[in-house]
Design a protein around this motif. Structure first.
Motif, PDB file in Angstrom:
ATOM      1  N   LEU A 138     -32.076  16.036   0.878  1.00 18.41           N
ATOM      2  CA  LEU A 138     -32.480  16.203  -0.362  1.00 18.41           C
ATOM      3  C   LEU A 138     -33.646  14.978  -1.185  1.00 18.41           C
ATOM      4  O   LEU A 138     -34.144  15.140  -2.060  1.00 18.41           O
ATOM      5  CB  LEU A 138     -31.309  16.484  -1.396  1.00 18.41           C
ATOM      6  N   GLU A 139     -32.831  13.509  -0.715  1.00 18.66           N
ATOM      7  CA  GLU A 139     -33.480  12.789  -1.305  1.00 18.66           C
ATOM      8  C   GLU A 139     -34.918  12.550  -0.997  1.00 18.66           C
ATOM      9  O   GLU A 139     -35.902  12.242  -1.824  1.00 18.66           O
ATOM     10  CB  GLU A 139     -32.917  11.642  -0.909  1.00 18.66           C
ATOM     11  N   SER A 140     -35.303  13.116   0.387  1.00 18.48           N
ATOM     12  CA  SER A 140     -36.792  13.056   0.776  1.00 18.48           C
ATOM     13  C   SER A 140     -37.325  14.400  -0.156  1.00 18.48           C
ATOM     14  O   SER A 140     -38.527  14.143  -0.387  1.00 18.48           O
ATOM     15  CB  SER A 140     -36.670  13.289   2.090  1.00 18.48           C
ATOM     16  N   LEU A 141     -36.873  15.331  -0.192  1.00 14.41           N
ATOM     17  CA  LEU A 141     -37.391  16.428  -1.344  1.00 14.41           C
ATOM     18  C   LEU A 141     -37.779  16.099  -2.626  1.00 14.41           C
ATOM     19  O   LEU A 141     -38.613  16.702  -3.092  1.00 14.41           O
ATOM     20  CB  LEU A 141     -36.295  17.574  -1.163  1.00 14.41           C
ATOM     21  N   LEU A 142     -36.853  15.132  -3.024  1.00 11.73           N
ATOM     22  CA  LEU A 142     -37.356  14.488  -4.362  1.00 11.73           C
ATOM     23  C   LEU A 142     -38.279  13.634  -4.343  1.00 11.73           C
ATOM     24  O   LEU A 142     -38.874  13.742  -5.663  1.00 11.73           O
ATOM     25  CB  LEU A 142     -35.934  13.719  -4.945  1.00 11.73           C
ATOM     26  N   MET A 143     -38.911  13.535  -3.213  1.00 13.95           N
ATOM     27  CA  MET A 143     -40.022  12.568  -3.196  1.00 13.95           C
ATOM     28  C   MET A 143     -41.392  13.404  -2.829  1.00 13.95           C
ATOM     29  O   MET A 143     -42.474  12.813  -2.593  1.00 13.95           O
ATOM     30  CB  MET A 143     -40.019  11.348  -2.206  1.00 13.95           C
ATOM     31  N   ASP A 144     -41.171  14.593  -2.913  1.00 15.88           N
ATOM     32  CA  ASP A 144     -42.342  15.336  -2.459  1.00 15.88           C
ATOM     33  C   ASP A 144     -43.488  15.393  -3.528  1.00 15.88           C
ATOM     34  O   ASP A 144     -43.225  15.122  -4.812  1.00 15.88           O
ATOM     35  CB  ASP A 144     -41.674  16.830  -2.131  1.00 15.88           C
ATOM     36  N   GLN A 145     -44.527  15.575  -3.226  1.00 22.20           N
ATOM     37  CA  GLN A 145     -45.723  15.970  -3.979  1.00 22.20           C
ATOM     38  C   GLN A 145     -45.717  16.941  -5.010  1.00 22.20           C
ATOM     39  O   GLN A 145     -46.274  16.918  -6.106  1.00 22.20           O
ATOM     40  CB  GLN A 145     -46.927  15.708  -3.380  1.00 22.20           C
ATOM     41  N   LEU A 146     -45.279  17.938  -4.689  1.00 23.98           N
ATOM     42  CA  LEU A 146     -45.303  19.137  -5.251  1.00 23.98           C
ATOM     43  C   LEU A 146     -44.034  19.304  -6.349  1.00 23.98           C
ATOM     44  O   LEU A 146     -42.825  19.158  -5.877  1.00 23.98           O
ATOM     45  CB  LEU A 146     -45.159  20.541  -4.418  1.00 23.98           C
ATOM     46  N   PRO A 147     -44.385  19.585  -7.629  1.00 20.15           N
ATOM     47  CA  PRO A 147     -43.266  19.476  -8.691  1.00 20.15           C
ATOM     48  C   PRO A 147     -42.203  20.515  -8.464  1.00 20.15           C
ATOM     49  O   PRO A 147     -41.077  20.219  -8.604  1.00 20.15           O
ATOM     50  CB  PRO A 147     -44.060  19.709  -9.994  1.00 20.15           C
ATOM     51  N   TYR A 148     -42.641  21.785  -7.632  1.00 25.30           N
ATOM     52  CA  TYR A 148     -41.856  22.695  -7.795  1.00 25.30           C
ATOM     53  C   TYR A 148     -40.677  22.380  -6.543  1.00 25.30           C
ATOM     54  O   TYR A 148     -39.379  22.702  -6.945  1.00 25.30           O
ATOM     55  CB  TYR A 148     -42.589  23.915  -7.266  1.00 25.30           C
ATOM     56  N   ARG A 150     -39.770  19.257  -6.058  1.00 26.32           N
ATOM     57  CA  ARG A 150     -38.693  18.145  -6.546  1.00 26.32           C
ATOM     58  C   ARG A 150     -37.783  19.254  -7.554  1.00 26.32           C
ATOM     59  O   ARG A 150     -36.797  18.459  -7.435  1.00 26.32           O
ATOM     60  CB  ARG A 150     -39.748  16.981  -7.165  1.00 26.32           C
ATOM     61  N   MET A 151     -38.354  19.853  -8.429  1.00 32.08           N
ATOM     62  CA  MET A 151     -37.365  20.581  -9.417  1.00 32.08           C
ATOM     63  C   MET A 151     -36.168  21.476  -8.670  1.00 32.08           C
ATOM     64  O   MET A 151     -35.080  21.387  -8.876  1.00 32.08           O
ATOM     65  CB  MET A 151     -38.230  21.728 -10.175  1.00 32.08           C
ATOM     66  N   GLN A 152     -36.677  22.226  -7.507  1.00 30.17           N
ATOM     67  CA  GLN A 152     -35.589  23.036  -6.590  1.00 30.17           C
ATOM     68  C   GLN A 152     -34.406  21.883  -5.918  1.00 30.17           C
ATOM     69  O   GLN A 152     -33.456  22.016  -5.997  1.00 30.17           O
ATOM     70  CB  GLN A 152     -36.302  23.618  -5.575  1.00 30.17           C
ATOM     71  N   ALA A 153     -35.066  20.747  -5.428  1.00 32.06           N
ATOM     72  CA  ALA A 153     -34.116  19.716  -5.092  1.00 32.06           C
ATOM     73  C   ALA A 153     -33.053  19.265  -6.277  1.00 32.06           C
ATOM     74  O   ALA A 153     -31.957  19.013  -5.836  1.00 32.06           O
ATOM     75  CB  ALA A 153     -34.874  18.513  -4.281  1.00 32.06           C
ATOM     76  N   MET A 154     -33.482  18.838  -7.227  1.00 32.40           N
ATOM     77  CA  MET A 154     -32.664  18.608  -8.379  1.00 32.40           C
ATOM     78  C   MET A 154     -31.746  19.669  -8.808  1.00 32.40           C
ATOM     79  O   MET A 154     -30.625  19.409  -9.127  1.00 32.40           O
ATOM     80  CB  MET A 154     -33.701  18.390  -9.637  1.00 32.40           C
ATOM     81  N   ALA A 155     -32.394  20.891  -8.518  1.00 35.50           N
ATOM     82  CA  ALA A 155     -31.447  22.098  -8.790  1.00 35.50           C
ATOM     83  C   ALA A 155     -30.208  22.359  -8.004  1.00 35.50           C
ATOM     84  O   ALA A 155     -29.053  22.369  -8.215  1.00 35.50           O
ATOM     85  CB  ALA A 155     -32.123  23.404  -8.984  1.00 35.50           C
ATOM     86  N   PHE A 156     -30.584  21.980  -6.696  1.00 40.56           N
ATOM     87  CA  PHE A 156     -29.661  22.079  -5.596  1.00 40.56           C
ATOM     88  C   PHE A 156     -28.648  20.837  -5.797  1.00 40.56           C
ATOM     89  O   PHE A 156     -27.111  21.152  -5.830  1.00 40.56           O
ATOM     90  CB  PHE A 156     -30.290  21.736  -4.059  1.00 40.56           C
ATOM     91  N   ILE A 157     -28.901  19.744  -5.982  1.00 40.12           N
ATOM     92  CA  ILE A 157     -28.083  18.417  -6.432  1.00 40.12           C
ATOM     93  C   ILE A 157     -27.285  19.000  -7.685  1.00 40.12           C
ATOM     94  O   ILE A 157     -26.123  18.424  -7.467  1.00 40.12           O
ATOM     95  CB  ILE A 157     -29.003  17.389  -6.744  1.00 40.12           C
ATOM     96  N   ALA A 158     -27.668  19.335  -8.703  1.00 40.88           N
ATOM     97  CA  ALA A 158     -26.932  19.836  -9.686  1.00 40.88           C
ATOM     98  C   ALA A 158     -25.864  20.689  -9.585  1.00 40.88           C
ATOM     99  O   ALA A 158     -24.803  20.608  -9.742  1.00 40.88           O
ATOM    100  CB  ALA A 158     -27.938  20.330 -10.751  1.00 40.88           C
ATOM    101  N   GLN A 159     -26.202  21.801  -8.621  1.00 42.88           N
ATOM    102  CA  GLN A 159     -25.272  22.757  -8.330  1.00 42.88           C
ATOM    103  C   GLN A 159     -24.059  22.233  -7.408  1.00 42.88           C
ATOM    104  O   GLN A 159     -23.036  22.560  -7.620  1.00 42.88           O
ATOM    105  CB  GLN A 159     -26.056  23.918  -7.341  1.00 42.88           C
TER     106      GLN A 159
END
Length: 195
Positions: A138-148, A150-159
């Motif tokens: 998830l941390e590596s997905l937070l560094m992805d270039q695509l905002p979508y 990154r947002m999905q990774a943040m949503a998974f972390i919040a869940q």
């Protein structure tokens, strides 16, 4: 711990032979094997998820397969599908309602400890480490270039944080670091996260 590992390996072998002779037909096993080797991404995700839901203790390889799919770097968010499958399983009953404990923190010297306890405790230790590796994905997905992504990774972390807060310090660290760095607009982030 090596005794617990060998007990788990033995238990997995017994489970595999028993499930072929009683629960799952040989055609089901052949179908799953075929899907895992040559199916589409969605088919492989479904097959691995079914295996994990049937018995996570006996399907560590399936969990590792889901993690491998989650680590995949695809142009259309293929890794997100693997992460989503793991997060859904975790929240939907994959994780216990309590904090996981390492093997060393279990009551190993208790007089009523059995081999079954050792197997479950060994798996719990493995699962705790597995969850940490998913946080790294998830941390590596937070560094992805695509905002979508990154947002999905943040949503998974919040869940994960709201439903099954295992390693909540790490989950909070990931959320706070992403919001503080200014990489995402905090207002839009707050609007898009689940309540």
């Amino acid at each position: 711990m090596s005794r617990a590992s060998s007990l788990l390996d033995k238990d997995v072998s017994v489970y595999a032979s028993t499930s072929q002779s009683t629960g799952a037909s040989s055609s089901d096993a052949a179908f799953l094997s075929r899907v895992l080797s040559s199916g589409t991404l969605s088919d492989r995700l479904s097959a691995l998820t079914l295996m994990v839901q049937a018995s996570p203790v006996h399907n560590i390889r399936a969990l590792e397969g889901l993690k491998a799919l989650a680590m995949k770097k695809g142009g259309k968010g293929e890794g997100l599908k693997g992460v989503r499958a793991i997060v859904d399983w975790w929240i939907g009953g994959g994780a216990p309602e309590r904090k996981l404990r390492y093997f060393r923190d279990q009551p190993l010297l208790h007089e009523r400890r059995t081999d079954a306890h050792l197997v479950v405790w060994y798996f719990e230790d493995w699962l705790k480490k597995f969850f940490f590796s998913i946080l790294q994905v998830l941390e590596s997905l937070l560094m992805d270039q695509l905002p979508y992504i990154r947002m999905q990774a943040m949503a998974f972390i919040a869940q994960l944080l709201t439903n099954k807060p295992e390693q909540e310090q790490n989950l909070l660290r990931l959320l706070v670091n992403k919001l503080v760095c200014g990489c995402l607009n905090p207002i839009s982030m707050a609007l898009n996260l689940p309540n």
